[in-house]
Scaffold this active site. Structure first.
Site, PDB file in Angstrom:
ATOM      1  N   LYS A  34       0.224   5.389  -6.032  1.00  0.00           N
ATOM      2  CA  LYS A  34      -0.796   5.399  -7.091  1.00  0.00           C
ATOM      3  C   LYS A  34      -1.686   6.633  -6.983  1.00  0.00           C
ATOM      4  O   LYS A  34      -1.911   7.348  -7.956  1.00  0.00           O
ATOM      5  CB  LYS A  34      -1.620   4.097  -7.000  1.00  0.00           C
TER       6      LYS A  34
ATOM      7  N   HIS B 176     -27.204  21.259  -0.792  1.00  0.00           N
ATOM      8  CA  HIS B 176     -27.285  21.901  -2.094  1.00  0.00           C
ATOM      9  C   HIS B 176     -26.304  23.059  -2.223  1.00  0.00           C
ATOM     10  O   HIS B 176     -26.154  23.809  -1.257  1.00  0.00           O
ATOM     11  CB  HIS B 176     -28.723  22.404  -2.286  1.00  0.00           C
TER      12      HIS B 176
ATOM     13  N   CYS C   5       0.829  -1.211   0.000  1.00  0.00           N
ATOM     14  CA  CYS C   5       0.000   0.000   0.000  1.00  0.00           C
ATOM     15  C   CYS C   5       0.862   1.258   0.000  1.00  0.00           C
ATOM     16  O   CYS C   5       0.665   2.154  -0.816  1.00  0.00           O
ATOM     17  CB  CYS C   5      -0.930   0.002   1.215  1.00  0.00           C
TER      18      CYS C   5
ATOM     19  N   TYR D 250      -8.759  -3.429 -11.304  1.00  0.00           N
ATOM     20  CA  TYR D 250      -8.492  -2.152 -10.636  1.00  0.00           C
ATOM     21  C   TYR D 250      -7.192  -1.542 -11.150  1.00  0.00           C
ATOM     22  O   TYR D 250      -7.140  -0.380 -11.504  1.00  0.00           O
ATOM     23  CB  TYR D 250      -8.227  -2.380  -9.138  1.00  0.00           C
TER      24      TYR D 250
ATOM     25  N   GLU E  39      -6.878   1.797 -13.386  1.00  0.00           N
ATOM     26  CA  GLU E  39      -6.393   3.012 -12.728  1.00  0.00           C
ATOM     27  C   GLU E  39      -5.148   3.551 -13.441  1.00  0.00           C
ATOM     28  O   GLU E  39      -5.051   4.759 -13.698  1.00  0.00           O
ATOM     29  CB  GLU E  39      -6.073   2.715 -11.255  1.00  0.00           C
TER      30      GLU E  39
ATOM     31  N   GLU F 110     -26.153  15.307  -3.436  1.00  0.00           N
ATOM     32  CA  GLU F 110     -27.561  15.528  -3.074  1.00  0.00           C
ATOM     33  C   GLU F 110     -28.487  14.652  -3.925  1.00  0.00           C
ATOM     34  O   GLU F 110     -29.585  14.301  -3.493  1.00  0.00           O
ATOM     35  CB  GLU F 110     -27.945  17.001  -3.214  1.00  0.00           C
TER      36      GLU F 110
ATOM     37  N   CYS G 255      -1.387   1.750  -3.137  1.00  0.00           N
ATOM     38  CA  CYS G 255      -2.384   2.812  -2.935  1.00  0.00           C
ATOM     39  C   CYS G 255      -1.787   4.222  -2.868  1.00  0.00           C
ATOM     40  O   CYS G 255      -2.284   5.131  -3.530  1.00  0.00           O
ATOM     41  CB  CYS G 255      -3.148   2.587  -1.631  1.00  0.00           C
TER      42      CYS G 255
HETATM   43  P1  NDP Z   1      -7.714  -8.092 -10.700  1.00  0.00           P
HETATM   44  O1  NDP Z   1      -7.804  -9.509 -10.289  1.00  0.00           O
HETATM   45  O2  NDP Z   1      -8.687  -7.097 -10.210  1.00  0.00           O
HETATM   46  O3  NDP Z   1      -7.734  -8.009 -12.297  1.00  0.00           O
HETATM   47  C1  NDP Z   1      -6.921  -8.792 -13.093  1.00  0.00           C
HETATM   48  C2  NDP Z   1      -7.259  -8.492 -14.529  1.00  0.00           C
HETATM   49  O4  NDP Z   1      -6.363  -9.152 -15.377  1.00  0.00           O
HETATM   50  C3  NDP Z   1      -8.654  -8.960 -14.911  1.00  0.00           C
HETATM   51  O5  NDP Z   1      -9.207  -8.024 -15.799  1.00  0.00           O
HETATM   52  C4  NDP Z   1      -8.381 -10.287 -15.607  1.00  0.00           C
HETATM   53  O6  NDP Z   1      -9.331 -10.606 -16.576  1.00  0.00           O
HETATM   54  C5  NDP Z   1      -7.075  -9.989 -16.279  1.00  0.00           C
HETATM   55  N1  NDP Z   1      -6.272 -11.176 -16.535  1.00  0.00           N
HETATM   56  C6  NDP Z   1      -5.991 -12.188 -15.698  1.00  0.00           C
HETATM   57  N2  NDP Z   1      -5.195 -13.094 -16.299  1.00  0.00           N
HETATM   58  C7  NDP Z   1      -4.968 -12.639 -17.541  1.00  0.00           C
HETATM   59  C8  NDP Z   1      -4.238 -13.121 -18.638  1.00  0.00           C
HETATM   60  N3  NDP Z   1      -3.568 -14.263 -18.584  1.00  0.00           N
HETATM   61  N4  NDP Z   1      -4.223 -12.390 -19.782  1.00  0.00           N
HETATM   62  C9  NDP Z   1      -4.907 -11.222 -19.848  1.00  0.00           C
HETATM   63  N5  NDP Z   1      -5.614 -10.728 -18.834  1.00  0.00           N
HETATM   64  C10 NDP Z   1      -5.650 -11.429 -17.697  1.00  0.00           C
HETATM   65  O7  NDP Z   1      -6.218  -7.715 -10.361  1.00  0.00           O
HETATM   66  P2  NDP Z   1      -5.442  -6.372 -10.248  1.00  0.00           P
HETATM   67  O8  NDP Z   1      -4.044  -6.785 -10.490  1.00  0.00           O
HETATM   68  O9  NDP Z   1      -6.021  -5.277 -11.077  1.00  0.00           O
HETATM   69  O10 NDP Z   1      -5.660  -5.964  -8.710  1.00  0.00           O
HETATM   70  C11 NDP Z   1      -5.401  -6.877  -7.662  1.00  0.00           C
HETATM   71  C12 NDP Z   1      -6.166  -6.527  -6.433  1.00  0.00           C
HETATM   72  O11 NDP Z   1      -5.594  -5.364  -5.840  1.00  0.00           O
HETATM   73  C13 NDP Z   1      -7.626  -6.156  -6.655  1.00  0.00           C
HETATM   74  O12 NDP Z   1      -8.457  -7.261  -6.687  1.00  0.00           O
HETATM   75  C14 NDP Z   1      -7.908  -5.263  -5.487  1.00  0.00           C
HETATM   76  O13 NDP Z   1      -8.347  -6.047  -4.404  1.00  0.00           O
HETATM   77  C15 NDP Z   1      -6.586  -4.637  -5.152  1.00  0.00           C
HETATM   78  N6  NDP Z   1      -6.547  -3.223  -5.572  1.00  0.00           N
HETATM   79  C16 NDP Z   1      -7.459  -2.334  -5.079  1.00  0.00           C
HETATM   80  C17 NDP Z   1      -7.432  -1.014  -5.453  1.00  0.00           C
HETATM   81  C18 NDP Z   1      -8.430  -0.069  -4.921  1.00  0.00           C
HETATM   82  O14 NDP Z   1      -9.080  -0.365  -3.938  1.00  0.00           O
HETATM   83  N7  NDP Z   1      -8.630   1.102  -5.547  1.00  0.00           N
HETATM   84  C19 NDP Z   1      -6.424  -0.519  -6.388  1.00  0.00           C
HETATM   85  C20 NDP Z   1      -5.540  -1.527  -6.868  1.00  0.00           C
HETATM   86  C21 NDP Z   1      -5.610  -2.810  -6.459  1.00  0.00           C
HETATM   87  P3  NDP Z   1     -10.732 -11.333 -16.241  1.00  0.00           P
HETATM   88  O15 NDP Z   1     -11.641 -10.257 -15.725  1.00  0.00           O
HETATM   89  O16 NDP Z   1     -11.168 -11.859 -17.568  1.00  0.00           O
HETATM   90  O17 NDP Z   1     -10.430 -12.406 -15.251  1.00  0.00           O
END
Ligand code: NDP
Length: 451
Positions: free
Chosen positions: A50, A434, A42, A177, A181, A439, A47
Site C-alpha cells: 500500500k 525553522h 502487512c 482507512y 487510502e 514548528e 501496509c
Molecule cells: P474500517 O473498519 O476502518 O472501515 C470500514 C468502513 O466500511 C467504514 O467506513 C464502515 O462504515 C464501512 N462499512 C462497513 N460495513 C459496510 C456496509 N455493509 N456497506 C457499506 N459500508 C460499510 O475497516 P477498513 O477495512 O478500512 O480497515 C480495517 C482495519 O485495518 C482498520 O481499522 C485499521 O486498524 C487497519 N488499517 C490501518 C491502516 C493504517 O494504519 N494506515 C491502513 C489500513 C488498515 P461506518 O463508518 O458507517 O461503520
C-alpha cells in the site's frame, strides 16, 4: 509430558513471526505454521505494498511541482505493469527476509495450515500432528464483503495489488482507512475514483475537523467522495460493471472495491470446541496478557481485534514472550497509540478527538491552518491543519491531530511527547525548528476556543 515444542505459533504475520523469533532467541523450541506467504497482511497485502502504491501515486503532483520549481519534466505516463513487476520483486525479497529471520533464529517452519485438536496439539493440513506446551494464534484477519446483489463482481484490497490493468474508472466502497487510502492511491495513478460512504463523513471516529480537512483535500486532489451513498447492486456488462447506488444513480465502471471492514480469521481453527471464547465478530477474547480462556492458548494481533495495527501486533507478541518465557508478566499497552492514515493529504493522530476530550473534561483547543510552503510555491493547493487538545486542569495534551505532507512522520515524534505526558507549556518552551511545518506545533500561543 514431553512436548514436541515449547511453543507452536499459528500464523506467519507481524505478530506471529516476532513472537516466534524472540522466543527462539531465549532458547525456546519454537515451530511456526503459515498456510500462505510469510509476512502476513502487512507485508504481502497491506501496509508495505500500500505504501509503495502511495509513493507511486504521488508522482503526478511531484512532476507538477518540479515544473513550477523550474525543472523541465517529461511525463510519459505510468506503467502499471512495470510498477507491479518491481512491487512483486520487492514483496518476494521481504518474504525471503521473513523466512530467513525465522530459520536464522532456529524456528522450525511448516508451510501448511494448522488447526487445533486439543489445548496442546495442532494438526497440519498435511496430516502431521505436533504437541506444544503453549500455542500462540496469530492468524490475522480478512476483508469482509456485505451482501449486495452482484457482490461476486467486486474485489477487496487483497486483489488491488494484482490487477491486470489499471481501471479507467472505479468505485471504492467504505469510509475507513483502507477505502480512503486506496481512493487517493488510485486517483493519483490516474483512475477516476468515486468513493461511496454510507454515512455523513468518511473516517468516522477521528477528530471531525481534521477529517473535514482530509476529505476536502481528497476532493481537491480529484476524488469524488459521495457520502450517504452505498452500492445497491452490481451488474456485469459487456464493457465492465454497471453499479446502481442507493440514491438510484447508475455508474459504469471497470472495478468496484469494497473496504467495508475486516473479520478475524478464526473460522475452522477448532477453537470453540476447545473452549476458547470468541466475540461477536469471531475475534478471540483474551485477557491483558493475551491469554485465552484455555490457559495454554494465547492470541495476538488482528485475530484478537484489539487495535488492528502491525506495531501493536508486534508489541503484543513480544509481551507474550516476556510473560510466558521470560517470567516478566507484561501487558501490552493499548493506550495513546499514534497512527497515520496515508490518505492524500496524509493524517497523523494520537489521543482524543475534540468531541471525546470535551465529553471528558474542560479543554483548550489550539488550531492552526496554513499553506504548505513547498506546495504553495509550486501553486499546488495543499493546506496543512494542526490541532492540539489540552486539558484545562492539567495542561497535558490529550490529543494531537495533523493533516499535512509527512504527517505520519510528525506524529511519531509528537506521539512520544504526548505519551510522556507533555504539557502545552512543554511544547511552548521547545524552540521551533525553522522553517518547517512541524514548528507550528510549538508556536500556537492562544487557544482557538475553550470549553
Ligand atoms: P474500517 O473498519 O476502518 O472501515 C470500514 C468502513 O466500511 C467504514 O467506513 C464502515 O462504515 C464501512 N462499512 C462497513 N460495513 C459496510 C456496509 N455493509 N456497506 C457499506 N459500508 C460499510 O475497516 P477498513 O477495512 O478500512 O480497515 C480495517 C482495519 O485495518 C482498520 O481499522 C485499521 O486498524 C487497519 N488499517 C490501518 C491502516 C493504517 O494504519 N494506515 C491502513 C489500513 C488498515 P461506518 O463508518 O458507517 O461503520
Amino acid at each position: 509430558m514431553a512436548f514436541d515444542y515449547d511453543l507452536f505459533v499459528i500464523g506467519g504475520g507481524s505478530g506471529g513471526v516476532r513472537a516466534a523469533r524472540v522466543a527462539a532467541a531465549e532458547g525456546v523450541r519454537v515451530a511456526l505454521a503459515e498456510e500462505d506467504r510469510y509476512g502476513g497482511t502487512c507485508v504481502i497485502r497491506g501496509c508495505v505494498p500500500k505504501k509503495l502504491m502511495v509513493y507511486a501515486s504521488e508522482f503526478p503532483q511531484a512532476f507538477e511541482l518540479a515544473r513550477a520549481y523550474g525543472w523541465s519534466v517529461t511525463d510519459d505516463g505510468f506503467s502499471w505493469g512495470a510498477f507491479k513487476t518491481r512491487l512483486n520483486a520487492e514483496l518476494d525479497r521481504l518474504e525471503g527476509i521473513y523466512r530467513n529471520l525465522l530459520s536464522g533464529s532456529g524456528v522450525e517452519t511448516h508451510d501448511a495450515r494448522a488447526t487445533l485438536i486439543d489445548p496442546h496439539t495442532v494438526e497440519l493440513s498435511d496430516g502431521r500432528r505436533f504437541s506444544a506446551q503453549h500455542i500462540l494464534i496469530a492468524v490475522g484477519g480478512r476483508p469482509v464483503l456485505p451482501q449486495v446483489q452482484g457482490i461476486e463482481h467486486a474485489i477487496t484490497s487483497n486483489e488491488m495489488f494484482h490487477l491486470d490493468a489499471l481501471p479507467r474508472r472505479m468505485i471504492i466502497v467504505g469510509g475507513g482507512y483502507i477505502a480512503s487510502e486506496f481512493a487517493g492511491i488510485m486517483n493519483g495513478l490516474g483512475t477516476e475514483v468515486l468513493q461511496f460512504y454510507r454515512g455523513d463523513q468518511i473516517l468516522r471516529g477521528f477528530d471531525a475537523e481534521a477529517i473535514e480537512h482530509v476529505a476536502s483535500g481528497m476532493r481537491v486532489h480529484g476524488v469524488d467522495i459521495r457520502t450517504n451513498t452505498n452500492v445497491a447492486s452490481i451488474e456485469k456488462t459487456e464493457h465492465g460493471l454497471s453499479v446502481t447506488d442507493t440514491n438510484g444513480a447508475v455508474h459504469q465502471v471497470d472495478q468496484v472495491m469494497f473496504a467495508t471492514g475486516r473479520a478475524p480469521n478464526t473460522d475452522g481453527l477448532g477453537l470453540e470446541a476447545l473452549g476458547v471464547e470468541l466475540g461477536r465478530k469471531g475475534e478471540i477474547i483474551v485477557d491483558a496478557y493475551s491469554q485465552t480462556k484455555v490457559p495454554s492458548i494465547y492470541a495476538v494481533g488482528d485475530v484478537t481485534d484489539r487495535a488492528n495495527l502491525t506495531p501493536v501486533a508486534i508489541r503484543e507478541g513480544m509481551a507474550f514472550v516476556d510473560t510466558v518465557f521470560k517470567g516478566v508478566p507484561s501487558a501490552p499497552d493499548h493506550d495513546l497509540i499514534p497512527t497515520a492514515i496515508f490518505t492524500q493529504p496524509e493524517m497523523g493522530t494520537i489521543g482524543l478527538s475534540e468531541a471525546e476530550a470535551e465529553a471528558q473534561e474542560k479543554v483548550h483547543v489550539y488550531i492552526t491552518s496554513f499553506k504548505s510552503m513547498r506546495e504553495g510555491f509550486g501553486g499546488v493547493e495543499e493546506r496543512v491543519f494542526m490541532k492540539l487538545i489540552v486539558s484545562q486542569e492539567t495542561d497535558k495534551l490529550l490529543g494531537c491531530h495533523i493533516v499535512a505532507p509527512h504527517a505520519g512522520e510528525m506524529i511519531q515524534l509528537a506521539g512520544i511527547a504526548v505519551k510522556m505526558g507533555a504539557t502545552k507549556a512543554d511544547f511552548d518552551r521547545t524552540v521551533a525548528v525553522h522553517p518547517t511545518m512541524a514548528e507550528e506545533l510549538v508556536t500556537m500561543r492562544n487557544p482557538t476556543r475553550s470549553s
